[in-house]
Scaffold this motif. Sequence first.
Motif, PDB file in Angstrom:
ATOM      1  N   TYR A  41       0.841  -1.194   0.000  1.00 46.96           N
ATOM      2  CA  TYR A  41       0.000   0.000   0.000  1.00 46.96           C
ATOM      3  C   TYR A  41       0.879   1.249   0.000  1.00 46.96           C
ATOM      4  O   TYR A  41       1.523   1.560   0.983  1.00 46.96           O
ATOM      5  CB  TYR A  41      -0.937  -0.024   1.202  1.00 46.96           C
ATOM      6  CG  TYR A  41      -1.808  -1.255   1.209  1.00 46.96           C
ATOM      7  CD1 TYR A  41      -2.960  -1.299   0.428  1.00 46.96           C
ATOM      8  CD2 TYR A  41      -1.476  -2.366   1.955  1.00 46.96           C
ATOM      9  CE1 TYR A  41      -3.769  -2.423   0.410  1.00 46.96           C
ATOM     10  CE2 TYR A  41      -2.276  -3.498   1.944  1.00 46.96           C
ATOM     11  CZ  TYR A  41      -3.414  -3.521   1.166  1.00 46.96           C
ATOM     12  OH  TYR A  41      -4.205  -4.635   1.147  1.00 46.96           O
ATOM     13  N   SER A  42       0.876   1.958  -1.123  1.00 50.86           N
ATOM     14  CA  SER A  42       1.739   3.126  -1.282  1.00 50.86           C
ATOM     15  C   SER A  42       0.934   4.416  -1.184  1.00 50.86           C
ATOM     16  O   SER A  42      -0.189   4.494  -1.672  1.00 50.86           O
ATOM     17  CB  SER A  42       2.428   3.086  -2.643  1.00 50.86           C
ATOM     18  OG  SER A  42       3.252   1.952  -2.729  1.00 50.86           O
ATOM     19  N   CYS A  43       1.555   5.427  -0.603  1.00 48.46           N
ATOM     20  CA  CYS A  43       0.935   6.736  -0.494  1.00 48.46           C
ATOM     21  C   CYS A  43       1.066   7.451  -1.844  1.00 48.46           C
ATOM     22  O   CYS A  43       2.162   7.572  -2.386  1.00 48.46           O
ATOM     23  CB  CYS A  43       1.627   7.556   0.597  1.00 48.46           C
ATOM     24  SG  CYS A  43       0.942   9.208   0.784  1.00 48.46           S
ATOM     25  N   ASP A  44      -0.060   7.921  -2.357  1.00 46.15           N
ATOM     26  CA  ASP A  44      -0.076   8.614  -3.648  1.00 46.15           C
ATOM     27  C   ASP A  44       0.077  10.124  -3.505  1.00 46.15           C
ATOM     28  O   ASP A  44       0.065  10.841  -4.500  1.00 46.15           O
ATOM     29  CB  ASP A  44      -1.385   8.314  -4.387  1.00 46.15           C
ATOM     30  CG  ASP A  44      -1.473   6.861  -4.814  1.00 46.15           C
ATOM     31  OD1 ASP A  44      -0.425   6.234  -5.040  1.00 46.15           O
ATOM     32  OD2 ASP A  44      -2.605   6.351  -4.907  1.00 46.15           O
ATOM     33  N   GLU A  46       1.604  13.556  -3.491  1.00 39.34           N
ATOM     34  CA  GLU A  46       2.750  14.016  -4.269  1.00 39.34           C
ATOM     35  C   GLU A  46       3.982  14.252  -3.394  1.00 39.34           C
ATOM     36  O   GLU A  46       3.933  14.967  -2.403  1.00 39.34           O
ATOM     37  CB  GLU A  46       2.400  15.316  -5.001  1.00 39.34           C
ATOM     38  CG  GLU A  46       3.454  15.750  -5.983  1.00 39.34           C
ATOM     39  CD  GLU A  46       3.039  16.961  -6.792  1.00 39.34           C
ATOM     40  OE1 GLU A  46       3.932  17.667  -7.257  1.00 39.34           O
ATOM     41  OE2 GLU A  46       1.821  17.187  -6.940  1.00 39.34           O
ATOM     42  N   SER A  51       5.314   3.666   1.882  1.00 34.66           N
ATOM     43  CA  SER A  51       4.460   2.513   1.626  1.00 34.66           C
ATOM     44  C   SER A  51       4.322   1.697   2.902  1.00 34.66           C
ATOM     45  O   SER A  51       5.150   1.788   3.808  1.00 34.66           O
ATOM     46  CB  SER A  51       5.010   1.673   0.476  1.00 34.66           C
ATOM     47  OG  SER A  51       6.312   1.234   0.762  1.00 34.66           O
TER      48      SER A  51
END
Length: 72
Positions: A41-44, A46, A51
């Motif tokens: 699960y990665s943080c989108d 910017e 993750s």
Amino acid sequence: CGEETCFVCRCTAEGCHQKFGTKSNLKKHVQRKHENQQKLYSCDFEGCGKSFKKHQQLKVHLCQHTNEPPFK
């Protein structure tokens, strides 16, 4: 030996200095912390790029970017 400061099992992973009173606890530690390190699960957000292994951890993390409380 019965004392809290007496440890039997040491983690041998590089950079880890954890100690455990039983082989069972050491095994659990290794499985949680050193095996299966893939983070799905990665943080989108910017520029973040962090993750996490668990979706809930990502949800709590995202609150740092939005200034929302992690639990409603």
